[in-house]
Design an enzyme around this catalytic site. Structure first.
Site, PDB file in Angstrom:
ATOM      1  N   HIS A 261      -6.274   1.821  -1.692  1.00 42.40           N
ATOM      2  CA  HIS A 261      -6.224   0.412  -2.063  1.00 42.40           C
ATOM      3  C   HIS A 261      -4.763   0.013  -2.323  1.00 42.40           C
ATOM      4  O   HIS A 261      -3.939   0.841  -2.696  1.00 42.40           O
ATOM      5  CB  HIS A 261      -7.061   0.151  -3.319  1.00 42.40           C
ATOM      6  CG  HIS A 261      -8.534   0.373  -3.118  1.00 42.40           C
ATOM      7  ND1 HIS A 261      -9.356  -0.573  -2.550  1.00 42.40           N
ATOM      8  CD2 HIS A 261      -9.324   1.440  -3.406  1.00 42.40           C
ATOM      9  CE1 HIS A 261     -10.601  -0.114  -2.507  1.00 42.40           C
ATOM     10  NE2 HIS A 261     -10.612   1.105  -3.020  1.00 42.40           N
TER      11      HIS A 261
ATOM     12  N   LYS B  52      -4.545  -4.823  -9.568  1.00 41.72           N
ATOM     13  CA  LYS B  52      -3.236  -4.614  -8.955  1.00 41.72           C
ATOM     14  C   LYS B  52      -2.149  -5.018  -9.941  1.00 41.72           C
ATOM     15  O   LYS B  52      -2.396  -5.772 -10.881  1.00 41.72           O
ATOM     16  CB  LYS B  52      -3.097  -5.415  -7.656  1.00 41.72           C
ATOM     17  CG  LYS B  52      -4.203  -5.129  -6.648  1.00 41.72           C
ATOM     18  CD  LYS B  52      -4.004  -5.851  -5.360  1.00 41.72           C
ATOM     19  CE  LYS B  52      -5.256  -5.798  -4.499  1.00 41.72           C
ATOM     20  NZ  LYS B  52      -5.835  -4.472  -4.346  1.00 41.72           N
TER      21      LYS B  52
ATOM     22  N   TYR C  48       0.846  -1.194   0.000  1.00 41.11           N
ATOM     23  CA  TYR C  48       0.000   0.000   0.000  1.00 41.11           C
ATOM     24  C   TYR C  48       0.881   1.243   0.000  1.00 41.11           C
ATOM     25  O   TYR C  48       1.919   1.271   0.657  1.00 41.11           O
ATOM     26  CB  TYR C  48      -0.904   0.048   1.240  1.00 41.11           C
ATOM     27  CG  TYR C  48      -1.881  -1.085   1.374  1.00 41.11           C
ATOM     28  CD1 TYR C  48      -3.213  -0.919   1.017  1.00 41.11           C
ATOM     29  CD2 TYR C  48      -1.483  -2.313   1.886  1.00 41.11           C
ATOM     30  CE1 TYR C  48      -4.128  -1.956   1.156  1.00 41.11           C
ATOM     31  CE2 TYR C  48      -2.385  -3.358   2.034  1.00 41.11           C
ATOM     32  CZ  TYR C  48      -3.709  -3.171   1.668  1.00 41.11           C
ATOM     33  OH  TYR C  48      -4.606  -4.195   1.807  1.00 41.11           O
TER      34      TYR C  48
END
Length: 335
Positions: free
Chosen positions: A196, A235, A188
Site C-alpha cells: 500500500h 497514510k 509507494y
C-alpha cells in the site's frame, strides 16, 4: 539482476496480485500502529515483503533503463503536450509494468504493446534516465530543453510537479497520481501490487517565480483538511516545498535551481500519549500498593508483638502476689 530472473520478476510485479482478507484486524489497524510499509497479502496470507526484497525497485528500473536505451525506444508526444505514447515489446512491457511506469493501452497486439506515459514520466525517462527519445507526430525529434518548454506550456504546474516527481523517483519511490486522495501524488515503497502507498504527497511551491501558486498549504484549514484525508486512508502527509529564486520556469535551466524541502505532518493522538504516560503511573501505583501492603504487614506484626507483650506483662502482678502469699504461709508453718 540476471535476465531470466528479472523477466519473471517483471511479470509478477506488473500484474495485479489478488489479495484476500486475512483477518478483521488488517482493515481496522490505525496509522499509529503501522510503522513502516503495509505489505499486501496473497491467498496464503503471507506478505510480499520477501518478494520485494528479492527484486528491489532500483534493479528493475536499471534494467528497464538499459533495455530502452539499447533498443533506442521512441515515444510520440501527443498534440496537446500532456502525455506520450510508447510502443514496446512483451519484454519491455513487463519491465515497464514492474517499474510502475505508464499505463498499458487496451487492445494492443501480442507482439507489441502501447503504453501511455504522463508528462512527468516521459520527461523523467528522457532527461533523468536518458533512455527514451521523444518525437512529435511528424517524426521530428524533440530534445530535452524543447520538451520541457512544451510540457510547461501545456501545464502551468508542470515545473514544480516534475521536480517533486524526480525527487521521489530518484530515491526509488514509486510515484502515482494522488487525485483520488486529494493530493498531488502518492508514494509507494515498491510496486502498488505488493504494498500500500505510505505517503500522500502535496507539492507546495515557494518563490516569486511561481506567482499565485505560492499560497498553497499556508492556511491551517487547508493543512488540516489534507491531514485528515491522509489519516482516514492510513497514510502520512508528505509536503514537498519547492523553492527557487527568480528564474524562468519555462526553461530547463530552472530545474537545477529548484530546491526541495520535505516535511511529514502527522496528527497528535491524545490516546497514544495518554497510554504512554499511564503505563509508568500504573507501575508506580502498583509499587505504592505493594509498599503499603508491606507496611501494613509490618505494622500488624508490631501490633501483635506489643499486644502479646502487654498480655505477658499483665500476669506479673498475679504471679508476684501468689509468690508473696506462698512465702507468708511457709513462714507461719515453720513458726
Amino acid at each position: 539482476m540476471k535476465g531470466g530472473k528479472s523477466n519473471a520478476a517483471g511479470r509478477s510485479l506488473g500484474e495485479e496480485t489478488p489479495t484476500e482478507d486475512c483477518g478483521a484486524d488488517t482493515m481496522q489497524r490505525k496509522l499509529m500502529d503501522l510503522p513502516g510499509p503495509r505489505w499486501k497479502k496473497g491467498k496464503d496470507c503471507k506478505g510480499f515483503a520477501a518478494l520485494a526484497a528479492a527484486n528491489p525497485m532500483s534493479s528493475i528500473v536499471a534494467e528497464l533503463q538499459a533495455s530502452l536505451r539499447d533498443s533506442e525506444a521512441v515515444a510520440i508526444l501527443a498534440a496537446h503536450a500532456r502525455d506520450a505514447i510508447l510502443e514496446v515489446g512483451p519484454r519491455q512491457a513487463a519491465l515497464l509494468n514492474g517499474a510502475a511506469f505508464g499505463r498499458a493501452v487496451e487492445g494492443a497486439g501480442a507482439e507489441s504493446q502501447w503504453f501511455q506515459l504522463g508528462p512527468e514520466e516521459v520527461f523523467f525517462l528522457c532527461h533523468a534516465l536518458k533512455c527514451l527519445r521523444v518525437e512529435s507526430n511528424n517524426k521530428t525529434r524533440i530534445g530535452a530543453p524543447e520538451l520541457w518548454g512544451l510540457l510547461a506550456s501545456g501545464s502551468e504546474q508542470f515545473p514544480e510537479m516534475y521536480r517533486a516527481y524526480q525527487y521521489l523517483r530518484l530515491k526509488n519511490w514509486v510515484v502515482r497520481s494522488g487525485l483520488q486522495y486529494g493530493a498531488d501524488f502518492v508514494a509507494y515503497r515498491h510496486h502498488p501490487a505488493l504494498v500500500h502507498s505510505e505517503f500522500t504527497v502535496v507539492v507546495a511551491p515557494e518563490g516569486k517565480a511561481f506567482g499565485t501558486r505560492c499560497a498553497r498549504m499556508e492556511v491551517w484549514s487547508e493543512v488540516l483538511c489534507a491531514l485528515r484525508a491522509s489519516g482516514s486512508v492510513a497514510k502520512t502527509l508528505l509536503v514537498l516545498t519547492i523553492s527557487t529564486k527568480s528564474c524562468e520556469l519555462g526553461s530547463l535551466d530552472c530545474l537545477e535551481q529548484m530546491i526541495v524541502h520535505e516535511r511529514t505532518i502527522t496528527r497528535w493522538i491524545p490516546q497514544q500519549c495518554s497510554e504512554q504516560q499511564d503505563k509508568p503511573c500504573r507501575e508506580e501505583t502498583n509499587r505504592d500498593g505493594q509498599r503499603q501492603k508491606s507496611c501494613i504487614e509490618v505494622s500488624s506484626n508490631e501490633e501483635q508483638e506489643h499486644t502479646s507483650g502487654g498480655v505477658v506483662f499483665s500476669y506479673w502482678p498475679v504471679v508476684l502476689s501468689y509468690t508473696i502469699l506462698f512465702s507468708v504461709l511457709v513462714y507461719k508453718l515453720k513458726s
